[in-house]
Scaffold this motif. Structure first.
Motif, short mmCIF file in Angstrom:
data_model
loop_
_atom_site.label_atom_id
_atom_site.label_comp_id
_atom_site.label_asym_id
_atom_site.label_seq_id
_atom_site.Cartn_x
_atom_site.Cartn_y
_atom_site.Cartn_z
N ALA A 304 1.03 -45.32 -25.16
CA ALA A 304 0.83 -46.66 -24.51
C ALA A 304 2.01 -47.66 -24.51
N GLU A 305 2.75 -47.59 -25.52
CA GLU A 305 4.30 -48.01 -25.68
C GLU A 305 5.12 -47.32 -24.72
N MET A 306 4.89 -46.09 -24.66
CA MET A 306 5.74 -45.23 -23.74
C MET A 306 5.48 -45.69 -22.31
N PHE A 312 6.56 -42.66 -19.56
CA PHE A 312 5.56 -41.81 -19.64
C PHE A 312 4.50 -42.51 -18.28
N ARG A 313 4.02 -41.74 -17.64
CA ARG A 313 3.19 -42.11 -16.37
C ARG A 313 2.06 -42.91 -16.87
N ALA A 314 1.87 -43.88 -16.12
CA ALA A 314 0.48 -44.66 -16.51
C ALA A 314 -0.67 -43.96 -15.90
N ASP A 315 -0.44 -43.33 -14.85
CA ASP A 315 -1.84 -42.55 -14.37
C ASP A 315 -2.07 -41.22 -15.23
N LEU A 316 -1.06 -40.61 -15.58
CA LEU A 316 -1.44 -39.45 -16.39
C LEU A 316 -1.90 -40.05 -18.09
#
Length: 477
Positions: A304-306, A312-316
């Motif tokens: 979540a922090e990433m 890190f992709r939000a959708d993934l």
């Protein structure tokens, strides 16, 4: 084209005989015509497929067979004769009703003119039979892999005496019944892969393969090639005929993506496509391959922090975060330390031919230790004590001897409590990273290992926090 005199050249005669054997044992039909479509060579497979003897065929042209003999609906060799290009076609032999797949290619002489047209054809029913044999062989290979993995024994290898672990195993067994994506959170060494294997072994895919992929172990290009495979000629130095990807190989099975937080952003988009559509494309190919896999991911990172940091992709993240398993660290389930230690003791006694046992004082101190490396550290510690102890009874000094080599973590840095949350967290990270890097003499690789971070992650954090890079080196990806 000049041919050697077979009567005076034994080597040429031998090569000619071998080529005849090769052609006659070729799976399918093989023929060669000249630029006018006249048959120059046919193998036994061609005679069988067309239902015409060799002597007759060698006095005909492809046009004769098409119209006056087997009455085919079309012929790839005729299209190649007309276009001087490779042609793949599917046609029907009307006399026999056979469905035929044929491939014709042009062969040009030294003057650049069309000289020969070799054609390879297959009866589709026989071809499908052969492909089924390949599928059976692939299933056999999978069976061997499953045997070597021993996934059917996985449930017996998870030690759960603590209530937290019992509840977690019950939950894992419950979610194993569905195919939803699972994300496993836990500290390094806490047993995330064992939980992934447990879920697989309890699922309807237990008879299929379980493929682990460590997302931090390879550079992005190699990781992509391993995951998705590649076509012939895609890479210099790659396998001659290309390579099947692990997602394709794991069809109907489970893929475990360890350290998913280290997956490069460009690969995250491709992973999302697999999760959403089950679609794969090998590198160097536009062909879409369908693969039915269940994905279990694991990380010791805060995804979540990433997402907030845009690493890190939000959708993934939301597609992975469907079913969540949080594996507690060993220090929070001390009831499991004794049975785990005894389990490892038994295994290493068997491996080394010993009959050693742990003293009560040793076990008591082990239960009081916080195990920053979790189950992995416990396992390694038991092995070291068994090997180093000269007595049958492993006494307390054996553990203390091992305990002294455990790297102490830096004391938590002090942060001004009046600061806003995000500013305080940045200051905490800045002090913590600076302290660890200084302890490691400026060696960022050692510092990353000490903090249990990937080197590229440490670089990103240091750049974000404005910290100087102590060593002049490029981060690994």
């Amino acid at each position: 084209m000049e041919f050697p005199n077979l009567a005076t050249d034994p080597a040429a005669q031998r090569e000619y005989e071998l080529l005849k054997v090769l052609a006659e044992h070729y799976f399918g039909s093989m023929l060669i015509t000249d630029s006018k479509g006249r048959f120059l060579y046919v193998n036994d497979g061609c005679c069988k497929l067309l239902g015409i003897d060799r002597e007759t065929l060698l006095n005909l042209s492809i046009y004769d067979t098409l119209h006056d003999y087997c009455h085919a609906t079309s012929a790839s060799s005729i299209k190649t004769l007309e276009t001087k290009k490779e042609c793949l076609s599917n046609h029907t032999l009307q006399d026999s009703g056979k469905q035929v797949l044929a491939l014709s290619r042009p062969h040009f002489g030294p003057d650049g003119e069309l000289e020969y047209v070799p054609t390879y054809s297959w009866d589709e029913r026989e071809l499908y039979t052969l492909l089924e044999k390949f599928d059976q062989e692939r299933d056999n290979i999978r069976s061997v892999i499953r045997f070597m993995q021993g996934t059917d024994k996985t449930p017996d290898m998870l030690i759960a005496e603590s209530q937290s672990m019992r509840s977690l195993l019950e939950y894992a067994g419950h979610i194993a019944a569905v195919d939803s994506t699972v994300i496993i959170y836990g500290e390094s060494g806490s047993g995330k892969e064992m939980f992934a294997k447990y879920i697989h072994a309890k699922s309807g895919r237990a008879d299929q393969v379980f493929i682990p992929i460590n997302c931090a172990s390879l550079p992005p290009s190699l990781l992509e090639a391993e995951m998705f495979g590649y076509e012939k000629g895609t890479f210099t130095g790659g396998m001659k005929d290309g390579k099947i990807g692990l997602f394709e190989f794991a069809d109907k099975g489970t893929v475990f993506l360890d350290e998913i937080g280290e997956m490069p952003l460009e690969l995250q988009a491709k992973l999302l496509r697999i999760i959403e559509n089950g679609e794969i494309k090998r590198l160097g190919s536009n062909q879409i391959i369908k693969s039915d896999v269940r994905i279990i991911a694991a990380t010791n990172r805060n995804l979540a922090e990433m997402v907030r940091e845009k690493t890190f992709r939000a959708d993934l993240y939301y597609r992975l975060n469907v079913l969540v398993v949080n594996v507690p660290p060993l220090r929070e389930r001390t009831e499991d330390i004794r049975p785990l230690a005894e389990h490892f003791l038994k295994a290493f006694n068997k491996k080394y031919g010993y009959t050693k046992r742990l003293g009560p004082d040793t076990i008591q101190v082990m239960e009081q230790y916080d195990w920053p490396g979790n189950v992995r550290e416990l396992r390694n510690t038991v092995e070291r004590m068994i090997v180093e102890s000269k007595n049958t009874l492993i006494e307390l000094q054996s553990f203390r001897k091992v305990d002294t080599v455990v790297v102490e973590r830096p004391a938590p840095p002090a942060v001004d409590p009046s600061l806003p949350y995000q500013q305080a967290m940045d200051e905490y990270q800045r002090q913590y990273i600076t302290a660890v890097v200084d302890e490691c003499g400026g060696d960022l690789r050692r510092a990353a290992a000490r903090m249990e971070l990937h080197l590229s992650t440490l670089y990103r954090k240091m750049e974000k926090l404005g910290l100087p890079l102590h060593k002049e080196e490029s981060p690994e990806t």
